[in-house]
Design an enzyme around this catalytic site. Structure first.
Site, short mmCIF file in Angstrom:
data_model
loop_
_atom_site.label_atom_id
_atom_site.label_comp_id
_atom_site.label_asym_id
_atom_site.label_seq_id
_atom_site.Cartn_x
_atom_site.Cartn_y
_atom_site.Cartn_z
N SER A 1 0.81 -1.22 0.00
CA SER A 1 0.00 0.00 0.00
C SER A 1 0.84 1.27 0.00
O SER A 1 0.41 2.30 -0.53
CB SER A 1 -0.93 0.01 1.21
OG SER A 1 -0.20 -0.07 2.42
N ASP B 1 -0.77 7.44 10.15
CA ASP B 1 -1.58 6.49 10.92
C ASP B 1 -0.72 5.44 11.61
O ASP B 1 -1.18 4.36 11.93
CB ASP B 1 -2.62 5.81 10.03
CG ASP B 1 -1.97 5.03 8.89
OD1 ASP B 1 -0.72 5.01 8.80
OD2 ASP B 1 -2.70 4.42 8.09
N HIS C 1 1.38 4.39 7.31
CA HIS C 1 1.42 5.02 5.99
C HIS C 1 1.98 6.44 6.08
O HIS C 1 1.96 7.05 7.15
CB HIS C 1 0.03 5.01 5.36
CG HIS C 1 -0.50 3.62 5.15
ND1 HIS C 1 -1.33 3.01 6.07
CD2 HIS C 1 -0.30 2.73 4.15
CE1 HIS C 1 -1.62 1.79 5.64
NE2 HIS C 1 -1.00 1.59 4.48
#
Length: 240
Positions: free
Chosen positions: A11, A189, A192
């Site tokens: 991600s 977070d 990320h």
């Protein structure tokens, strides 16, 4: 055809073309010299990456005299490092297998394209308190699914694999923690990247690309620049 730089990862790579992302910054940086191609897959670990390698980099890429990529970044480990007894256990990959998978990914890419520069990127550090505030789903244990210590062990394994394979590595886990308040400055977070974190990754990747000879100074530009076009005879620039 312009040469290409591929970004392969989870991600943190998939999000890299978002506003202010490190992949978008690379695309902007090389806008007249190379195409930056995004191949990021949110949630993936190296075990799953091994399963999709031939789909991400299919044999057809070599057909018709296709050029080898200039470089491929390989950015996995954050999901492999999920703890096996926490709620994201299905993403966990044991560290020995993680090392083997990284070796296999590098070998696959180098066997396909010996001239391609493969750059490994370690998982980032983890802000455990922030992870509790941003869980993926139900978290009955109320414990973070990752710890910074475990992420560091996977980062060290990634650095070791890079040394064994003779390829460059961005040790993001170590580099990020060299700055004060890295947890808030670089992670939105606990995992990320913030805009600052993206800028840091961009700078580190650009530095590794320069070390292997890939920079704006060494790569030819695609088509004439405006300052190289004669106002009195513009079309002449396109005859060369």
């Amino acid at each position: 055809m312009r040469p290409k730089i591929y970004l392969f990862g989870d991600s943190i790579t998939e999000e890299s073309f978002s506003d202010g992302g490190w992949g978008a910054a690379l695309a902007n940086h090389f806008s007249r010299t190379a195409d930056v191609v995004l191949r990021g897959f949110s949630g993936y670990n190296t075990r799953w990456a091994m399963k999709v390698l031939e789909r991400v980099f299919p044999a057809e890429m070599n057909v018709g005299g296709g050029r080898a990529p200039l470089a491929v970044t390989v950015f996995f480990g954050a999901n492999d490092a999920c703890l096996p007894d926490r709620y994201s256990a299905f993403q966990h990959v044991p560290i020995d297998e993680y090392r083997q998978n990284l070796h296999a990914i590098v070998a696959y890419l180098k066997n396909r394209w010996p001239s391609t520069h493969v750059i490994l990127i370690t998982p980032p550090p983890i802000d455990e308190a922030a992870r509790l505030l941003h869980p993926y789903g139900e978290n009955p244990s109320n414990l973070p699914e990752r710890t910074n210590e475990t992420a560091g062990n996977y980062a060290k394994a990634c650095v070791a694999v890079a040394g064994e394979c003779g390829v460059p590595v961005v040790d993001l886990w170590t580099r990020m923690q060299q700055f004060r308040e890295w947890d808030k400055a670089y992670l939105r977070d606990g995992l990320h990247l913030t805009s600052g974190g993206n800028k840091l990754v961009f700078e580190e990747v650009i530095g590794k690309l320069k070390e292997v000879g890939l920079s704006l100074e060494t790569l030819p530009a695609d088509l004439p620049f405006i300052d190289g076009i004669d106002p009195d005879n513009p079309l002449k620039a396109f005859e060369e």
